[in-house]
Design an enzyme around this catalytic site. Structure first.
Site, PDB file in Angstrom:
ATOM      1  N   GLU A  44     -21.222  -0.531  20.163  1.00  0.00           N
ATOM      2  CA  GLU A  44     -20.354  -1.276  19.234  1.00  0.00           C
ATOM      3  C   GLU A  44     -18.852  -1.034  19.450  1.00  0.00           C
ATOM      4  O   GLU A  44     -18.058  -1.154  18.519  1.00  0.00           O
ATOM      5  CB  GLU A  44     -20.732  -0.996  17.757  1.00  0.00           C
ATOM      6  CG  GLU A  44     -22.185  -1.327  17.434  1.00  0.00           C
ATOM      7  CD  GLU A  44     -22.588  -1.085  15.978  1.00  0.00           C
ATOM      8  OE1 GLU A  44     -21.714  -1.093  15.095  1.00  0.00           O
ATOM      9  OE2 GLU A  44     -23.782  -0.876  15.729  1.00  0.00           O
ATOM     10  N   LYS A  53      -0.981   4.503  -1.160  1.00  0.00           N
ATOM     11  CA  LYS A  53      -1.890   5.065  -0.159  1.00  0.00           C
ATOM     12  C   LYS A  53      -1.105   5.937   0.816  1.00  0.00           C
ATOM     13  O   LYS A  53      -1.417   7.089   1.052  1.00  0.00           O
ATOM     14  CB  LYS A  53      -2.566   3.924   0.601  1.00  0.00           C
ATOM     15  CG  LYS A  53      -3.314   4.368   1.832  1.00  0.00           C
ATOM     16  CD  LYS A  53      -3.521   3.232   2.802  1.00  0.00           C
ATOM     17  CE  LYS A  53      -4.207   3.717   4.054  1.00  0.00           C
ATOM     18  NZ  LYS A  53      -5.577   4.153   3.827  1.00  0.00           N
ATOM     19  N   TRP A  77     -19.943  -7.577   1.139  1.00  0.00           N
ATOM     20  CA  TRP A  77     -18.663  -6.954   1.478  1.00  0.00           C
ATOM     21  C   TRP A  77     -17.557  -7.981   1.726  1.00  0.00           C
ATOM     22  O   TRP A  77     -16.542  -7.703   2.338  1.00  0.00           O
ATOM     23  CB  TRP A  77     -18.835  -5.994   2.666  1.00  0.00           C
ATOM     24  CG  TRP A  77     -19.657  -4.788   2.285  1.00  0.00           C
ATOM     25  CD1 TRP A  77     -20.021  -4.424   0.999  1.00  0.00           C
ATOM     26  CD2 TRP A  77     -20.221  -3.793   3.140  1.00  0.00           C
ATOM     27  NE1 TRP A  77     -20.776  -3.278   1.026  1.00  0.00           N
ATOM     28  CE2 TRP A  77     -20.911  -2.859   2.324  1.00  0.00           C
ATOM     29  CE3 TRP A  77     -20.208  -3.587   4.522  1.00  0.00           C
ATOM     30  CZ2 TRP A  77     -21.584  -1.747   2.846  1.00  0.00           C
ATOM     31  CZ3 TRP A  77     -20.882  -2.480   5.035  1.00  0.00           C
ATOM     32  CH2 TRP A  77     -21.547  -1.572   4.205  1.00  0.00           C
ATOM     33  N   ARG A 108      -8.200   5.043  -0.042  1.00  0.00           N
ATOM     34  CA  ARG A 108      -8.873   4.136   0.873  1.00  0.00           C
ATOM     35  C   ARG A 108      -8.884   2.701   0.328  1.00  0.00           C
ATOM     36  O   ARG A 108      -9.302   2.451  -0.794  1.00  0.00           O
ATOM     37  CB  ARG A 108     -10.300   4.579   1.141  1.00  0.00           C
ATOM     38  CG  ARG A 108     -10.925   3.768   2.231  1.00  0.00           C
ATOM     39  CD  ARG A 108     -12.320   4.223   2.594  1.00  0.00           C
ATOM     40  NE  ARG A 108     -13.072   3.086   3.106  1.00  0.00           N
ATOM     41  CZ  ARG A 108     -12.921   2.577   4.309  1.00  0.00           C
ATOM     42  NH1 ARG A 108     -12.047   3.099   5.153  1.00  0.00           N
ATOM     43  NH2 ARG A 108     -13.638   1.539   4.695  1.00  0.00           N
ATOM     44  N   HIS A 168     -21.986  12.433   8.285  1.00  0.00           N
ATOM     45  CA  HIS A 168     -20.698  12.514   7.604  1.00  0.00           C
ATOM     46  C   HIS A 168     -19.961  13.807   7.863  1.00  0.00           C
ATOM     47  O   HIS A 168     -18.839  13.978   7.411  1.00  0.00           O
ATOM     48  CB  HIS A 168     -20.872  12.302   6.106  1.00  0.00           C
ATOM     49  CG  HIS A 168     -20.965  10.857   5.775  1.00  0.00           C
ATOM     50  ND1 HIS A 168     -22.141  10.184   5.861  1.00  0.00           N
ATOM     51  CD2 HIS A 168     -20.028   9.947   5.429  1.00  0.00           C
ATOM     52  CE1 HIS A 168     -21.936   8.915   5.567  1.00  0.00           C
ATOM     53  NE2 HIS A 168     -20.664   8.746   5.309  1.00  0.00           N
ATOM     54  N   ARG A 216       0.829  -1.226   0.000  1.00  0.00           N
ATOM     55  CA  ARG A 216       0.000   0.000   0.000  1.00  0.00           C
ATOM     56  C   ARG A 216       0.861   1.273   0.000  1.00  0.00           C
ATOM     57  O   ARG A 216       0.519   2.278   0.631  1.00  0.00           O
ATOM     58  CB  ARG A 216      -0.958   0.020   1.199  1.00  0.00           C
ATOM     59  CG  ARG A 216      -2.162  -0.895   0.998  1.00  0.00           C
ATOM     60  CD  ARG A 216      -3.125  -0.757   2.154  1.00  0.00           C
ATOM     61  NE  ARG A 216      -2.509  -1.130   3.417  1.00  0.00           N
ATOM     62  CZ  ARG A 216      -2.918  -0.731   4.609  1.00  0.00           C
ATOM     63  NH1 ARG A 216      -3.950   0.073   4.728  1.00  0.00           N
ATOM     64  NH2 ARG A 216      -2.299  -1.131   5.704  1.00  0.00           N
ATOM     65  N   SER A 246     -23.535   2.466  16.321  1.00  0.00           N
ATOM     66  CA  SER A 246     -22.183   2.711  16.817  1.00  0.00           C
ATOM     67  C   SER A 246     -22.056   4.105  17.413  1.00  0.00           C
ATOM     68  O   SER A 246     -22.682   5.060  16.957  1.00  0.00           O
ATOM     69  CB  SER A 246     -21.164   2.530  15.692  1.00  0.00           C
ATOM     70  OG  SER A 246     -21.449   3.392  14.629  1.00  0.00           O
TER      71      SER A 246
HETATM   72  N1  GLN Z   1     -24.897  -0.394  13.071  1.00  0.00           N
HETATM   73  C1  GLN Z   1     -23.900   0.129  12.190  1.00  0.00           C
HETATM   74  C2  GLN Z   1     -23.294   1.366  12.821  1.00  0.00           C
HETATM   75  O1  GLN Z   1     -24.001   2.049  13.498  1.00  0.00           O
HETATM   76  C3  GLN Z   1     -24.467   0.480  10.836  1.00  0.00           C
HETATM   77  C4  GLN Z   1     -23.410   0.995   9.877  1.00  0.00           C
HETATM   78  C5  GLN Z   1     -23.836   1.189   8.452  1.00  0.00           C
HETATM   79  O2  GLN Z   1     -24.973   1.395   8.151  1.00  0.00           O
HETATM   80  N2  GLN Z   1     -22.916   1.144   7.533  1.00  0.00           N
HETATM   81  O3  GLN Z   1     -22.138   1.662  12.609  1.00  0.00           O
END
Ligand code: GLN
Ligand code: ZN
Length: 766
Positions: free
Chosen positions: A497, A18, A574, A528, A707, A15, A446
């Site tokens: 989480e 990156k 994924w 990334r 975001h 990498r 999370s």
């Molecule tokens: N439960 C996950 C979180 O809150 C959902 C993440 C996602 O939608 N990519 O991070």
């Protein structure tokens, strides 16, 4: 018979790209160093392919960020807002390029980046070209020519790879009304002719045009654009050997179009669409060479030599040896670089490793296939064939892969396994016992994964703290999060989480049938990279995966603690998925494992369980014709996962960052009691689909974008909720952010959620 490669990974085997790009962006390395790193990677890649024995080696497959953006820069398709970046003294072409990719926020300028979207059905994201009415194109960057020349100086003759003119236009987006992007084909043609003229002056023999759109549905106008532009190119360069590369699907209804274009070599994907070989051969005129895409550029499994040799023999029998080439199915940027870097046997046992091939190994496979077809195959090639067959055989029977109990369980699934006991209206009545207020507030799962939390995991993994000490830290962090959620008066809580690295990896690590590479990085976008899990065998769940932390968190509060799981489709989507059975079968196996977890959570007293499926949309096949089949099994897999519980248990799902309008019926068929979904960036526009269709169950439209670190104002969220209330009955509405908060910091998270809870209260009092 020749071998060719369509594209090689450019991130570097460690990498390097990156790291170097990120250092450059942080002003920690020089422009000169960055250029040198790029150069080294290109040289290594060319050298490696040459030494392996590939006949036709690609150039211009290198990119500092994205190949589509490279073309936009080359063609001068630079949105006006970047003019100021060009004019700033000291800025190089590369600075402009990165500004287009990442935005430009310095020297008092604040210019947004170009949009990014998924490259067909891969997990690679490209920068979307922006098109304007009457747009003209002219050569701005000479990258394509420079890289060809660079290789030539090294004594390596390459084949420049260009995105074909039709696909380039179709990848872009019209930024004003009054025209269709495909109309720009006439304006685009001159820049291609210009580039080709310069390449031919340097004695280029082959040029590869990638036209993946030939495997999608095309309008008449788009078909005409193909005919027009390739005729013009041919007219201008009668002797150029034009390779037309198609991949990701079969040519099907575009077969006649593709085979009548004035090209020299047609490349087809025989991994995704092996059934097309004969029809393509029949449609081919007797000038065109056929390049067989046999080695899977999208997955990490060893090629099945026996099967490939059969296909090659079939092609040679009909076309003759001179008209058959061998190649990977598509560019190798979608697979990790080199299996030899996987030296950690705990991650990837020798047994699993023998079934795999990364990019470097795939190059070798292509060459070996050619060697095996020579009159006197070398002893080495024959040995490789033997090993290949051995690996295939033991993969077919390995105890590590095949678990009869799992297969039996899948075979025994009956209709009722994918349905809740009663329909939603009855469930809703029973779920009133949950005693939730109107505009119930919750989060998506999370909470901030601070550097500290990450450092605990790193220490635990490298053995510098014990598992008890690690658990203690996670428990404390979880308890803090629970306490804080109570304090601000959220209604449905989450445990945060903190124990999870990644929403797929966390589950894969605990399930049978998954393996993990140490260095199996694949470019996702720009700098990334992701390291997808490898699903190699029948999937089963040896023990509960989330009950411990969820039950612990529930024990700390009298409010409802929401269990948090990743859904079967997202886990599948994924990961690198095994290719020895249909994807639907693997997905069903994962669904059963998740189902068991859902049931265990219920047993542990958890009354609300969320099964995230953010990737359900991106699994859609490229051709609409194939959508329904996918949606049938994907929706069913979710339902299998969700349907093991009593009516009183409330099942949630969550989706984000995709277009849901066209699959809204299928989302409804998933029959989750509640769906939380991202909508704030589109100002709730997304909700229109839910409203028009009268989505039957409950919905939590995201009220703020996670975001950005920006803390939303209460009034903004009230405004969005009022908009939502106008189209969705109040009794169906939940209040939550757009997505999980793991990428955010605590400060902004706290402030935003306090406002969100207050916004919900304001709605209740209205
Ligand atoms: N439960 C996950 C979180 O809150 C959902 C993440 C996602 O939608 N990519 O991070
Ligand atoms: Zn999300």
């Amino acid at each position: 018979m020749l071998t060719q490669n369509l594209g090689y990974p450019r991130i570097g085997s460690q990498r390097e790209l990156k790291k170097s790009c990120e250092n450059y962006w942080a002003a920690q390395t020089t422009y000169k160093n960055l250029l040198q790193v790029g150069k080294n990677i290109r040289h290594e890649n060319w050298q490696l392919q040459k030494e392996a024995g590939i006949d036709i080696i690609p150039s211009n497959d290198f990119s500092f960020y994205d190949q589509v953006l490279d073309h936009s820069l080359s063609f001068g398709a630079i949105p006006k807002r970047y003019n100021e970046v060009i004019l700033k003294k000291g800025n190089t072409e590369l600075d402009l390029y990165f500004a287009m990719a990442r935005g430009y926020q310095k020297e008092g300028l604040d210019i947004v980046a170009m949009e990014m979207t998924k490259w067909f059905d891969t997990n690679y994201h490209y920068i979307v070209p922006e098109f304007y009415k009457d747009q003209h194109f002219k050569l701005f960057s000479t990258k394509i020519i420079d890289e060809y020349y660079e290789a030539k100086q090294l004594g390596i003759v390459t084949k420049p790879v260009l995105i074909g003119p039709v696909s380039y236009l179709l990848l872009g987006k019209e930024k004003e009304a009054g025209f269709e992007k495909i109309d720009l084909i006439k304006n685009l043609l001159p820049v291609y002719l210009d580039i080709l003229t310069r390449l031919i002056a340097l004695e280029v023999e082959y040029v590869q045009f990638d036209e993946p759109f030939l495997t999608l549905d095309l309008t008449v106008k788009e078909q005409q654009a193909f005919t027009f532009v390739y005729k013009e190119i041919r007219k201008a360069f009668p002797h150029l050997k034009i390779i037309l590369a198609t991949y990701f699907e079969g040519l099907e209804n575009n077969l006649a179009l593709a085979t009548t274009l004035p090209i020299s070599i047609l490349h087809i994907d025989l991994v995704r669409a092996p059934q097309q070989l004969n029809t393509v051969i029949e449609a081919l005129n007797d000038q065109i060479i056929l390049s067989l895409g046999l080695v899977d550029g999208r997955n990490i499994w060893k090629n099945d030599f026996e099967q490939s040799l059969n296909l090659i023999a079939q092609a040679i029998a009909q076309l003759g040896e001179d008209r058959v080439w061998i190649a990977p199915s598509c560019s190798l940027i979608h697979v990790p670089v080199d299996l030899a870097n996987e030296t950690n046997e705990k991650n990837l046992t020798p047994e699993v490793k023998q079934w795999l091939a990364f990019a470097k190994q795939k190059i070798e496979e292509v060459v070996t296939l050619k060697n095996l077809l020579e009159n006197q195959p070398s002893a080495i090639a024959l040995k490789k064939l033997e090993l290949n067959q051995l690996a295939k055989q033991n993969r077919a029977t390995s105890q590590l892969i095949h678990n009869q109990l799992v297969k039996n369980r899948v075979a025994a699934i009956v209709e009722k396994d994918s349905s809740r006991i009663n329909k939603f209206p009855e469930r809703k009545i029973k779920q009133q016992a949950l005693n939730l207020p109107a505009y119930t507030t919750t989060t998506i799962g999370s909470f901030p994964q601070t550097p500290e939390v990450r450092s605990w995991r790193a220490k635990f993994k490298n053995g510098s703290i014990s598992s008890e000490a690690y658990d203690e830290l996670i428990a404390t962090e979880t308890a803090k999060a629970v306490k804080w959620q109570e304090e601000i008066d959220l209604d449905v809580l989450v445990h945060g989480e903190f124990e999870r690295n990644d929403m797929v990896e966390y589950f894969g690590e605990q399930l049978n049938g998954f393996a993990f590479s140490k260095n199996g990085w694949v470019q996702s976008y720009g700098s990334r990279c992701v390291k997808p899990p490898i699903i190699f065998g029948d999937v089963s769940r040896p023990h509960a995966m989330t009950v411990k932390w969820t039950a612990y968190a529930q024990s700390l509060t009298s409010k409802h603690m929401k269990g948090m799981l990743t859904g079967p489709v997202t886990i599948l989507q994924w990961s690198f998925v095994r290719n020895d059975q249909p994807r639907s079968e693997t997905c069903t196996q994962i669904a059963l494992a998740i189902r068991d977890e859902v049931v265990d959570l219920e047993k542990a007293g958890i009354k609300i369980i969320q099964i995230d499926e953010p990737a359900i949309r991106e699994g859609l096949p490229l051709r609409k014709l194939d959508w329904q089949n996918y949606l049938n099994w994907a929706v069913k897999a979710f339902r299998i996962a969700a349907s093991g519980v009593q009516d009183e248990t409330q099942i949630h799902t969550h989706m984000c960052y995709s277009e849901f309008n066209d699959i809204i019926h299928n989302i409804a068929e998933m029959d989750a009691d509640v769906i939380t979904i991202e909508t704030s960036r589109s100002q709730m526009e997304l909700l229109d689909a839910f409203a028009n269709f009268k989505y039957p169950n409950e919905i939590g439209p995201g009220v703020y974008d996670i975001h950005s670190p920006r803390v939303p104002k209460r009034a903004e969220m009230v405004h969005l909720l009022k908009k939502a209330k106008a189209v969705i009955p109040e009794a169906q509405l939940w209040v939550n952010p757009d997505c999980g908060l793991k990428t955010r910091g605590w400060d902004e998270t706290k402030r935003a959620l306090i406002e969100m809870v207050e916004a919900a209260k304001e709605m209740r009092n209205n």
